[in-house]
Scaffold this active site. Structure first.
Site, PDB file in Angstrom:
ATOM      1  N   HIS A  38      45.393-107.763 -73.670  1.00  0.00           N
ATOM      2  CA  HIS A  38      46.241-107.201 -73.970  1.00  0.00           C
ATOM      3  C   HIS A  38      47.834-107.802 -73.824  1.00  0.00           C
ATOM      4  CE1 HIS A  38      45.468-102.626 -74.011  1.00  0.00           C
ATOM      5  NE2 HIS A  38      44.414-103.214 -74.203  1.00  0.00           N
ATOM      6  N   GLU A 106      45.525-102.171 -81.416  1.00  0.00           N
ATOM      7  CA  GLU A 106      46.447-101.227 -81.043  1.00  0.00           C
ATOM      8  C   GLU A 106      47.771-101.411 -81.492  1.00  0.00           C
ATOM      9  OE1 GLU A 106      44.663-102.408 -78.193  1.00  0.00           O
ATOM     10  OE2 GLU A 106      42.884-101.401 -78.408  1.00  0.00           O
TER      11      GLU A 106
END
Length: 318
Positions: A38, A106
């Site tokens: 991430h 995402e």
């Protein structure tokens, strides 16, 4: 019998903590590691997000367990040619015990350079082209590529493992699962959905590993564990495509009131009932998964590993 691994949460812990958790996982009897990739955490309460490739380098020196990213998005924030170099280096450092888990990503992580966040169908096209580029680079040969989404000119990886890095594809719907079956070396999903496993195997994934993961919160006070999950990981209970399209941690925080403690109780294993933990992982085994990863939410990592070493893993490995 499935293998059981530990899922390291980069969104929640500092680099040194992740390395220590890898050590504890190996000592507790887990057989492999997943680690999330991430740029941002899902919310500020999680509070971390180290560069995964640096952490994997440290983990490779600390333990002998296989490691996989779960998952890397090799399409927008980082060019697939650069991801290929990172993955190849990790495979060399782990003596071939590295797998590259990939997905369409995402907006939370991938929009940071100001690019338009594409619709899901385009993201799947980009992922397939990225995989083609990375596989060509894993050969160690010089390549050039002029595709619909990427250009590569005179690129060659000089540090490569003896065997190409396996690429497992994450999928939560029929289109992504079909792509995983067609071009992946394995399939990653986070629900014990036997139907999707069957689709993967019938669509071209026969003989390839199916990998799944889940989050739990061990603790002697179940109510406190429920509150910990809601505070740190309420995002995992948001419906639909919100997880893919919301651009910043504060947007996930704004939706936290939608997730109640009762929803957490119904959907996440919390507390110290060993049978509940075993049952959650057995659901993946019964659905046909080959490797199953579990993540402990919250600070009581040592308690979790002691609990799984003594109460949970012995039941799973019978």
């Amino acid at each position: 019998m499935p293998e059981y691994g530990y899922f390291l949460a980069s969104e929640e812990f500092r680099p040194a903590d992740l390395v220590e958790q890898a050590r504890m996982a190996e000592q507790a009897g887990f057989q492999s590691l997943w680690i999330s990739d991430h740029y941002h955490p899902w919310n500020d309460a999680q509070g971390e997000s180290p560069f995964v490739w640096s952490v994997i380098g440290a983990i490779s020196e600390a333990v002998s367990l296989p490691v996989e990213t779960a998952v890397t998005c090799p399409t927008v924030r980082i060019h697939p040619a650069v991801v290929a170099q990172a993955a190849a280096t990790c495979a060399v450092m782990t003596n071939g015990r590295f797998r590259l888990g990939v997905g369409t990503g995402e907006a939370l992580n991938e929009h940071i350079l100001g690019h338009v966040w594409p619709p899901a169908s385009v993201r799947l096209e980009m992922l397939e082209e990225a995989i083609l580029i990375m596989r060509r680079l894993f050969s160690g040969e010089e390549i050039s590529h002029y595709g619909s989404h990427y250009r590569v000119e005179n690129a060659r990886l000089y540090t490569v493992p003896d065997e190409p890095v396996p690429i497992d594809i994450s999928g939560f719907g029929p289109a992504a699962t079909a792509l995983a079956a067609r071009v992946g070396d394995g399939y990653i999903t986070m629900m014990p959905d036997e139907e999707m496993v069957t689709q993967f195997r019938k669509g071209g994934g026969h003989g390839k590993p199916v990998l799944g993961g889940t989050k739990v919160c061990y603790g002697t006070d179940r109510d406190e564990a429920v509150r910990t999950v809601r505070r740190l990981w309420s995002n995992q209970l948001l419906p639909g495509e919100m997880g893919q399209i919301l651009p910043s941690p504060r947007h996930f925080e704004q939706l936290q009131p939608l997730i109640t403690e009762e929803m957490v109780r119904e959907n996440t294993v919390c507390g110290d009932d060993a049978d509940a933990h075993v049952s959650a992982l057995d659901a993946f085994a019964e659905a046909g998964f080959d490797r199953i990863y579990v993540n402990q939410i919250g600070p009581d990592q040592r308690g979790f590993f002691d609990f799984y070493r003594t109460k949970v893993l012995p039941q799973l490995q019978r």
